[in-house]
Design an enzyme around this catalytic site. Structure first.
Site, short mmCIF file in Angstrom:
data_model
loop_
_atom_site.label_atom_id
_atom_site.label_comp_id
_atom_site.label_asym_id
_atom_site.label_seq_id
_atom_site.Cartn_x
_atom_site.Cartn_y
_atom_site.Cartn_z
CG HIS A 93 -12.93 -13.47 -5.09
ND1 HIS A 93 -13.83 -14.50 -4.97
CD2 HIS A 93 -13.66 -12.33 -4.97
CE1 HIS A 93 -15.05 -14.01 -4.79
NE2 HIS A 93 -14.96 -12.69 -4.80
CG HIS A 261 -21.05 -5.33 -5.12
ND1 HIS A 261 -21.70 -5.67 -3.95
CD2 HIS A 261 -20.11 -6.29 -5.30
CE1 HIS A 261 -21.16 -6.78 -3.45
NE2 HIS A 261 -20.19 -7.17 -4.26
#
Length: 718
Positions: A93, A261
């Protein structure tokens, strides 16, 4: 009643008084040129992080980070006893805010520590990750920036879970207050859906440039679907646009989505309404931490972050191919998380294929997929790539490792800036490689050949400027080094006036070949020579600093597609707009100046000099307030501030300057020219350079600023 009026004459909070920009919102906001100055930096003028980080014990840091991953803290327990997923999200992020259009965002400055990023909805609980890293930042001190530590934490997290990483480079320098130059969007609320006030979308679903994320406060796309409505094929379109604007192709997009993920989980096992204020709005007793649940437990299995709840894979602390195994070999249906968020869960799945609970290893729960994950299965192009990765785990691991490296290093500039023992030896095309040039040659002899040519001051200054102006201090791309102005696509850019450019290069390239030096050096040297000639014509003898050693890039070293975002669509310094824009010409110049890394004072002196050197696009005379074109005089400022003149608009971006007494037309000007007399701050600078006793100062300051631009990409000189 007690008098609660503030006992001092000033206010420490924004509600006490209005700022100048709130009183006069149409005023030119020069603050973006004044950020990151020495007054906000606590390290002092003599501190050089790039030298300090070379003293860092990287192996010791790596060992400490590996230990941190499994050292679960009771105040914020690690999922399954491993902080890997959290640290990867932290790094991702930070890096994921990068966008190619203006090069802003990214992991290169540690900006996630400040607003608005520290309080974005998509960054819920990343404040905890940074606090977990604080003991290591404290230990290694000045040898390790927050920016480097945040990026490195994710890389080591992957390594600790079994991925063979591609490498890592240190050298990111911290900033000390929020970045004011980044446009995050015009929406007035977080996660505002399409069509809201200030929406970033127009037409069918055209995302506003330079934005890459789909909503205010998100890093990428909405995990629940477009505007929170699940539809994997529509989400696939959002994913493709977003990742393209981050410089990622389809294969890299699938690799990043799947690799991100493969480990970790989403957190939504609770009521998001119970979360406290964000870090920037929290009370002092929270000490900069946000989203604290003071009503319920709110940690461990009860954590709420994105609102989705669950892991993607069977073994979320282990690097493997489990993401594709589950995604491609099961049918999925929509469900709601405990927090009320849409997520996809398998219809039928073996109990042993379910991930275990983060605290009780005897309990298992369904894995989940976001709408973006489902796009990796249902979008035809993404599905082909997913199937390839599923069949070849080693290939997937290699592509992901390389793409993760690209993600976390995209805004660091060329490889010459990389520091540390784990820098990959290979040169990568996205790094815009430039070979090292010669520096052991007779500069004066080459300069003499240029001087003997037919080129004018205008030709030489303009070509050098056009070569150097592509530099972006945001992601450190562009600039004169490499002389890519002679290659596609730059050679054909409208902003570079191809006909004139080809004529100038036809003179300079043979000089470079004959002398055995780079065209890049010769272009800059010609510009410097022209400035010296112009200064002499104004009565001043001055030498422009020159550092040889630039190299010449080749077509094979140049990703043509990636350079389109560097094409100038406007240039205030050459008084040019490709077309009319909704944003004013002076605001566009301000953005250009900020990307060049110049201050308001440097912008002022540079533009004033360029106007009298005849560098306007296509030979236009707007703003050339002089009768001595080609001489480096302060005439632009003298005549701009002369009250014997009047200024009248004749069209949207064109003005006439006439003699106040006779009404005789003297010059024409654009908004960019006149803002240096209308804006109070810029006028103050203009008046300095208009003074009778500052003609020499003007020349000296112009030369200093000119040299700064010419050397902006010479990281080998640092």
């Amino acid at each position: 009643m007690a008098n609660k009026k503030c006992p001092v004459m000033h206010g420490g909070a924004t509600e006490i008084s209005m700022s100048n920009m709130e009183w006069w919102p149409k005023a030119l906001n020069l603050d973006i040129l004044h950020q990151h100055d020495s007054k906000t930096n606590p390290m002092g003028a003599g501190f050089n992080y790039r030298e300090q980080v070379k003293l860092l014990d990287v192996e010791a840091l790596k060992k400490d980070l590996h230990a941190l991953m499994t050292d679960s803290q009771p105040w914020w327990p690690a999922d399954w006893g491993h902080y890997g997923g959290l640290m990867i999200r932290l790094s991702w992020h930070a890096a994921g805010t990068y966008r190619t259009a203006d090069g802003r965002g990214g992991a290169g400055r540690g900006n996630q520590r400040f607003a608005p990023l520290n309080s974005w909805p998509d960054n819920v609980n990343l404040d905890k990750a940074r606090r977990l890293l604080w003991p290591l930042k404290k230990k290694y001190g000045n040898k390790l920036s927050w920016a480097d530590l945040i990026a490195y934490a994710g890389t080591i997290a992957y390594e600790s879970m079994g991925l063979k990483t591609f490498g890592f480079a240190f050298g990111r320098e911290d900033i000390w207050h929020p970045e004011k130059d980044i446009y995050w969007g015009a929406e007035k609320e977080w996660l505002a859906p399409s069509g809201s006030e200030g929406s970033r979308y127009s037409g069918e679903r055209d995302l506003e440039n330079p934005l890459a994320s789909v909503m205010m406060g998100l890093i990428y796309v909405n995990p629940e679907g477009v505007d929170g409505h699940p539809d994997p094929l529509k989400t696939a379109n959002d994913v493709r646009v977003t990742f393209e604007r981050m410089a990622m192709n389809d294969e890299e997009t699938v690799a990043l989505t799947a690799g991100g993920h493969t480990v970790g989980k989403c957190h939504g096992n609770g009521d998001a309404e119970l979360l406290g204020p964000v870090p920037e709005g929290a009370d002092v007793e929270d000490q900069g931490l946000g989203w604290i649940n003071k009503s319920q437990r709110g940690i461990g299995r009860d954590t709420v972050s994105s609102g989705l709840e669950g892991a993607w894979t069977t073994h979320p602390t282990q690097w493997d191919n489990g993401y594709f195994t589950l995604l491609l070999n099961h049918e999925w249906q929509l469900n709601k998380s405990p927090a009320g968020a849409w997520q996809w869960e398998p219809i039928n799945i073996k109990e042993e294929d379910k991930p275990v609970d983060v605290e009780d290893l005897t309990q298992r729960y369904n894995p989940i997929m976001t709408d973006a994950d489902m796009a990796m299965k249902l979008d035809p192009d993404y599905q082909i790539i997913s199937a390839r990765f599923d069949k070849d785990p080693e290939y997937f691991s290699d592509v992901f490792a390389r793409t993760w490296f690209k993600l976390t290093h995209r805004d660091m500039g060329p490889k010459t800036r990389y520091i540390g023992p784990d820098v990959p030896a290979v040169d990568l095309l996205w790094q815009d490689p430039v070979p090292k040039g010669r520096s052991d040659y007779d500069v004066e002899a080459v300069k003499a050949q240029i001087a003997a040519s037919s080129l004018s001051v205008s030709d030489m200054v303009t070509t050098a400027w056009d070569s150097a102006r592509t530099f972006r201090g945001s992601d450190l791309r562009g600039g004169a080094n490499g002389a890519r102005i002679r290659l596609a696509p730059q050679r054909d850019w409208q902003a570079n006036e191809p006909e004139r450019l080809n004529r100038v290069l036809a003179v300079l390239e043979p000089i470079a070949a004959k002398s055995g030096v780079s065209v890049a050096d010769v272009i800059v040297l010609a510009g410097n020579l022209a400035v010296e000639q112009a200064a002499k014509a104004a009565g001043f003898a001055i030498k422009v600093p020159f550092s040889p050693g630039r190299g010449d890039a080749t077509a094979d070293m140049t990703d043509v597609e990636s350079f389109h975002v560097l094409e100038p669509l406007h240039d205030g310094y050459r008084n040019w707009l490709k077309k009319d824009y909704a944003v004013s010409a002076e605001e566009l110049m301000l953005d250009q100046t900020q990307l060049l890394g110049l201050t308001a004072q440097e912008m002022t002196v540079l533009l004033g000099g360029m106007r009298v050197l005849g560098t306007n696009y296509n030979g236009e005379s707007h703003g050339a307030f002089t009768e001595h074109q080609g001489a480096l005089t302060n005439d632009f400022f003298v005549n701009l501030t002369d009250m014997n003149n009047t200024w009248q608009p004749v069209s949207n971006n064109l003005y006439e300057i006439s003699d106040r007494e006779t009404a005789k037309l003297k010059w024409t000007a654009t908004r960019v020219d006149l803002v240096f007399g209308s804006n109070s701050i810029l006028r103050a600078y203009a008046e300095v350079y208009a003074q009778d006793d500052n003609q020499q100062k003007f020349v000296e300051d112009f030369v200093t600023t000119w040299a700064k631009v010419m050397n902006s990409d010479r990281f080998d000189l640092d």
